[in-house]
Scaffold this active site. Structure first.
Site, PDB file in Angstrom:
ATOM      1  CE1 TYR A  14      -5.097  17.890 -31.100  1.00 61.89           C
ATOM      2  CE2 TYR A  14      -5.831  20.177 -30.897  1.00 61.89           C
ATOM      3  CZ  TYR A  14      -6.028  18.827 -30.661  1.00 61.89           C
ATOM      4  OH  TYR A  14      -7.153  18.403 -29.991  1.00 61.89           O
ATOM      5  CG  HIS A  19      -3.043  14.272 -38.084  1.00 61.52           C
ATOM      6  ND1 HIS A  19      -2.937  13.547 -39.262  1.00 61.52           N
ATOM      7  CD2 HIS A  19      -4.366  14.205 -37.746  1.00 61.52           C
ATOM      8  CE1 HIS A  19      -4.122  13.070 -39.602  1.00 61.52           C
ATOM      9  NE2 HIS A  19      -5.003  13.457 -38.704  1.00 61.52           N
ATOM     10  CG  ASN A 112     -10.759  10.788 -40.912  1.00 64.64           C
ATOM     11  OD1 ASN A 112     -11.352  10.000 -41.651  1.00 64.64           O
ATOM     12  ND2 ASN A 112     -10.462  10.496 -39.659  1.00 64.64           N
TER      13      ASN A 112
END
EC number: 3.1.1.29
Length: 225
Positions: A14, A19, A112
């Site tokens: 990631y 993000h 979130n």
């Protein structure tokens, strides 16, 4: 003490994702200001240092994005910090790529990571919203944020992260305007001034017209040729 939190997901898979721009922001601060080594604490990794007169703890939660509040809440309880001491760096779909905005308190706008932090420490903390742009349709959001920045994004991304590092000391002391100015100088460097005192070259003079020696009758005849 101030707590600067960068949101993202842990692991090499990631690392370059849109993000994870929050992770990238606090990493840039740590690198530019000589913070200590990252070490595992509070369900994440932390690095400590000073920004001007302020002692600052950088935190990257490793709970994955949707549970970020667990890590943030644990760190805040340990140091007995209030929401006023907390600033969260996060990706923002509703800002164009490279744009940055500060926000104090308010809703989580469906993010979130922020939603989780709200649940653990309330909503009265500061945010640095880092624009990544929107894919154009809500169904494409998940894959968009979990994909790496494009090569074409690297220029503005590097400038943005340098600007964040440049302005971090101002942000730590609560001077949001100076922080934003530091970022703006990286994103839009001032144009060089033209040297003063240099006279512009004069425009060449038009040549004088030759005198008309024709008679009135000749001029009249020439008009009808």
């Amino acid at each position: 003490m101030k707590l600067f939190v960068g949101l993202g997901n842990p692991g090499a898979r990631y690392a370059g994702n849109r993000h994870n721009i929050g992770y990238m922001a606090v990493e840039a601060i740590a690198s530019a200001h000589g913070f200590g080594p990252w070490r595992s604490r509070f369900q994440g990794v932390t690095s400590e240092g000073r920004l001007g007169a302020e002692q600052v703890l950088l935190l990257k939660p490793e709970t994955f994005m949707n549970l970020s509040g667990q890590s943030v809440g644990e760190a805040m309880r340990f140091y007995k910090l209030s929401p006023a001491d907390l600033t969260v760096f996060h990706d923002e779909l509703d800002l164009a790529p490279g744009r940055l905005r500060l926000k104090q308190g308010g809703g989580h706008a469906g993010h979130n990571g922020l939603r989780s932090i709200h649940a653990h420490v309330g909503e009265a903390y500061g945010r640095v919203r880092l624009g990544i742009g929107h894919p154009g349709h809500k169904d494409a959001v998940a894959s968009y944020v979990l994909n790496d920045f494009a090569k074409a994004d690297q220029g503005w991304l590097e400038d943005l992260l340098r600007g964040i590092a440049d302005g971090a000391e101002a942000l730590a002391r609560g001077d949001g305007a100076r922080f934003q100015n530091a970022v703006a100088l990286r994103m839009q460097p001032p144009k060089p001034e033209k040297p003063k005192g240099e006279a512009k070259p004069a425009a060449p003079e038009a040549p004088e017209a030759a005198p008309d020696t024709r008679s009135a009758l000749q001029r009249l005849a020439d008009r009808f040729r």
